[in-house]
Design a protein around this motif. Structure first.
Motif, PDB file in Angstrom:
ATOM      1  N   ALA A 415      40.249  48.100  40.111  1.00 17.92           N
ATOM      2  CA  ALA A 415      41.168  49.087  39.528  1.00 17.92           C
ATOM      3  C   ALA A 415      42.516  48.483  39.177  1.00 17.92           C
ATOM      4  O   ALA A 415      43.138  48.858  38.175  1.00 17.92           O
ATOM      5  N   GLN A 416      42.998  47.546  39.989  1.00 17.15           N
ATOM      6  CA  GLN A 416      44.314  46.954  39.762  1.00 17.15           C
ATOM      7  C   GLN A 416      44.242  45.645  38.982  1.00 17.15           C
ATOM      8  O   GLN A 416      45.278  45.024  38.711  1.00 17.15           O
ATOM      9  N   ALA A 417      43.028  45.214  38.629  1.00 24.33           N
ATOM     10  CA  ALA A 417      42.863  43.949  37.914  1.00 24.33           C
ATOM     11  C   ALA A 417      42.970  44.172  36.407  1.00 24.33           C
ATOM     12  O   ALA A 417      42.674  45.252  35.904  1.00 24.33           O
ATOM     13  N   THR A 418      43.375  43.138  35.716  1.00 25.46           N
ATOM     14  CA  THR A 418      43.508  43.191  34.260  1.00 25.46           C
ATOM     15  C   THR A 418      42.415  42.349  33.622  1.00 25.46           C
ATOM     16  O   THR A 418      42.330  41.138  33.859  1.00 25.46           O
ATOM     17  N   GLY A 419      41.583  42.983  32.822  1.00 29.14           N
ATOM     18  CA  GLY A 419      40.536  42.245  32.133  1.00 29.14           C
ATOM     19  C   GLY A 419      41.074  41.571  30.884  1.00 29.14           C
ATOM     20  O   GLY A 419      41.894  42.143  30.163  1.00 29.14           O
ATOM     21  N   ARG A 433      35.184  33.621  27.484  1.00 32.06           N
ATOM     22  CA  ARG A 433      35.151  33.881  28.916  1.00 32.06           C
ATOM     23  C   ARG A 433      35.639  35.300  29.195  1.00 32.06           C
ATOM     24  O   ARG A 433      36.656  35.736  28.655  1.00 32.06           O
ATOM     25  N   ALA A 434      34.933  35.997  30.057  1.00 32.41           N
ATOM     26  CA  ALA A 434      35.329  37.340  30.491  1.00 32.41           C
ATOM     27  C   ALA A 434      35.946  37.218  31.878  1.00 32.41           C
ATOM     28  O   ALA A 434      35.268  36.831  32.837  1.00 32.41           O
ATOM     29  N   ARG A 435      37.246  37.540  32.005  1.00 31.95           N
ATOM     30  CA  ARG A 435      37.972  37.275  33.248  1.00 31.95           C
ATOM     31  C   ARG A 435      38.823  38.475  33.658  1.00 31.95           C
ATOM     32  O   ARG A 435      39.183  39.319  32.827  1.00 31.95           O
ATOM     33  N   TYR A 436      39.132  38.520  34.943  1.00 34.65           N
ATOM     34  CA  TYR A 436      40.074  39.491  35.496  1.00 34.65           C
ATOM     35  C   TYR A 436      41.240  38.736  36.133  1.00 34.65           C
ATOM     36  O   TYR A 436      41.027  37.754  36.857  1.00 34.65           O
ATOM     37  N   GLY A 437      42.455  39.199  35.856  1.00 32.55           N
ATOM     38  CA  GLY A 437      43.641  38.605  36.448  1.00 32.55           C
ATOM     39  C   GLY A 437      44.463  39.638  37.197  1.00 32.55           C
ATOM     40  O   GLY A 437      44.055  40.796  37.351  1.00 32.55           O
ATOM     41  N   GLY A 438      45.634  39.185  37.667  1.00 39.89           N
ATOM     42  CA  GLY A 438      46.510  40.088  38.386  1.00 39.89           C
ATOM     43  C   GLY A 438      46.392  40.003  39.888  1.00 39.89           C
ATOM     44  O   GLY A 438      46.849  40.909  40.603  1.00 39.89           O
ATOM     45  N   PHE A 439      45.763  38.925  40.398  1.00 40.33           N
ATOM     46  CA  PHE A 439      45.587  38.779  41.846  1.00 40.33           C
ATOM     47  C   PHE A 439      46.822  38.096  42.451  1.00 40.33           C
ATOM     48  O   PHE A 439      47.353  37.143  41.880  1.00 40.33           O
TER      49      PHE A 439
END
Length: 464
Positions: A415-419, A433-439
């Motif tokens: 929920a808090q990650a940015t795709g 590449r499909a990634r999630y950031g914001g960690f």
């Protein structure tokens, strides 16, 4: 044998009056059944098993755990791997499979694929189910595994994950290889797994005929349409194995999966199978269905890099120091280099190349050498720090769709990650590449990736 057959006919003469035309036909069929059943123990290749498909109870077993050659029963696992790729969205029924010279040159049974051509996944499924086409099996193996040897390793790993502990595959088709062995019990387990894990695609096993290139191919399984309740699965024969058959039956509230291996002829094998079903189906449970075959390991980790549009592997341990990509994957794939599926006639290239983090790591073949992490463009707003990658796709739209689908699947976990997506190029082919950031930290990214894995989604954490 003649006396036994005459006794059988005499026994039936009371309740049934057989015409002179029927008697010769019945005599042959009855002799085949008695010969198959009576001679099974004297046949060194024979193995038989009947499993209650609702409870897993063994209703009949003879040499069920003895090593046997699977022959074209091998294609059951080839199809399981295809169904798994379909179910995960890595391929579709319309995906085109390229045909190599090796695939086109396989001996019969085959449908005559030409090197440099292609065949759709759906036509490949039908060709494997009906004609048991060896050229198609090799093309599928090379497509899904990068090479047929690599695919055989994937097949074996999947077999062991399914509990088929006595099975080893060395090719995708079942042509002779003394190292390719299985048991009747393992084949029954695979039959159950096909039914339980892939009900959406299992119906292909009941295909009676298939037309391709202007030719019609009938199903080798002669029990389809002739024995009530039979809905598949697969026949097989090489000289070393004898005539093999795995059969699934659903009749009313009862269901069984049965295996006959080592038949002396196709006719005697079919007659013996029919007799086993007649005797043991009535003994099967009428209770509720149970999940009998758990997929303990999920998709093998190193299959992830083989196909555009699939998930990427999760390393087995956390790195001790920041690294572009963890070394566990490189060590894991040293023997099996993952290859993507690209348009026909293009040389295969790694979908998402992996590099080692230290000079002491296991060497990796040239095909999987380091690809520098893409650097953000000036003014880029892409997330920095630790990110979690879940896929490499052939297009940006597919990568974004995968991000959305993954987020929907896992609820609040992301929920808090940015795709976001990033491109890289290899061998003249661009991937996304499909990634999630914001960690907030490395640990946060790793914890999220581990949680995704528990939900069946492969991934890895990387600093960018």
């Amino acid at each position: 044998m003649g006396a036994i057959v005459r006794m059988g006919l005499a026994h039936l003469a009371g309740p049934f009056r057989l015409s002179r035309k029927i008697v010769p036909v019945f005599l042959v069929a009855f002799a085949l059944v008695v010969s198959a059943a009576g001679g099974a123990s004297a046949n060194p290749k024979y193995a038989g098993l009947v499993i209650d498909a609702k409870t897993g109870k063994t209703l009949y077993a003879d040499n069920a755990d003895a090593y046997r050659y699977p022959a074209s029963l091998t294609k059951m696992m080839t199809l399981y791997m295809v169904f798994e790729a379909l179910s995960s969205g890595r391929i579709s029924l319309g995906t085109r499979i390229p045909v190599s010279r090796k695939a086109a040159a396989e001996p019969p049974s085959k449908i005559g694929l030409r090197a440099g051509g292609t065949i759709t996944v759906e036509n490949a499924i039908k060709a494997l189910v009906t004609k048991s086409a060896n050229d198609v099996a090799t093309a599928v193996g090379e497509f899904l595994g990068g090479s047929e040897d690599g695919f055989a390793r994937l097949m074996t790993e999947k077999a062991h994950q399914l509990g088929m502990s006595r099975t080893t595959f060395k090719n995708a088709h079942g042509l002779p290889d003394s190292r390719q062995k299985t048991t009747a019990r393992d084949m029954a387990r695979l039959g159950l797994a096909l039914r339980e894990h892939h009900p959406k695609y299992y119906g292909y096993f009941s295909t009676r005929s298939f037309t391709y290139g202007g030719r019609r191919y009938g199903n080798h399984n002669r029990l389809l349409g002739r024995v009530k309740g039979v809905d598949g699965i697969k026949t097989g024969y090489i000289r070393a194995s004898g005539f093999n058959l795995v059969t699934s039956v659903v009749d009313g509230n009862r269901s069984v999966v049965a295996v006959v291996m080592g038949g002396r002829s196709g006719a005697s094998r079919n007659a013996h199978m029919t007799d086993l079903l007649r005797r043991y189906l009535p003994k099967a449970s009428t209770g509720r269905d149970r999940l009998l075959v758990a997929d303990k390991g999920g998709t093998p980790a190193f299959v992830a890099g083989m196909i555009p549009g699939n998930q990427v592997p999760l390393p087995t341990s956390r790195p001790q120091a920041p690294a572009p990509v963890v070394t566990a994957y490189a060590a894991e794939t040293a023997a099996t280099v993952p290859m993507p599926l690209v348009e026909p006639k293009r040389p295969p290239q790694p979908v998402d190349p992996v590099r080692t983090a230290s000079t002491t790591a296991a060497p990796v073949t040239a095909a999987v050498q380091a690809e520098p992490e893409p650097q953000p463009a000036a003014g880029s707003r892409l997330p920095s720090g630790w990110v979690v990658q879940v896929a490499s796709m052939p297009s940006d739209a597919e990568a974004r769709a995968f991000l959305d689908a993954t987020k929907d699947q896992v609820g609040t976990l992301l929920a808090q990650a940015t795709g976001f997506t990033e491109t890289f190029e290899k061998g003249g082919v661009t991937y996304h590449r499909a990634r999630y950031g914001g960690f907030a930290s490395k640990d946060a990214a790793w914890d999220t990736c581990n949680a995704l894995k528990r939900k069946g989604i492969s991934c890895y954490a990387v600093a960018r």
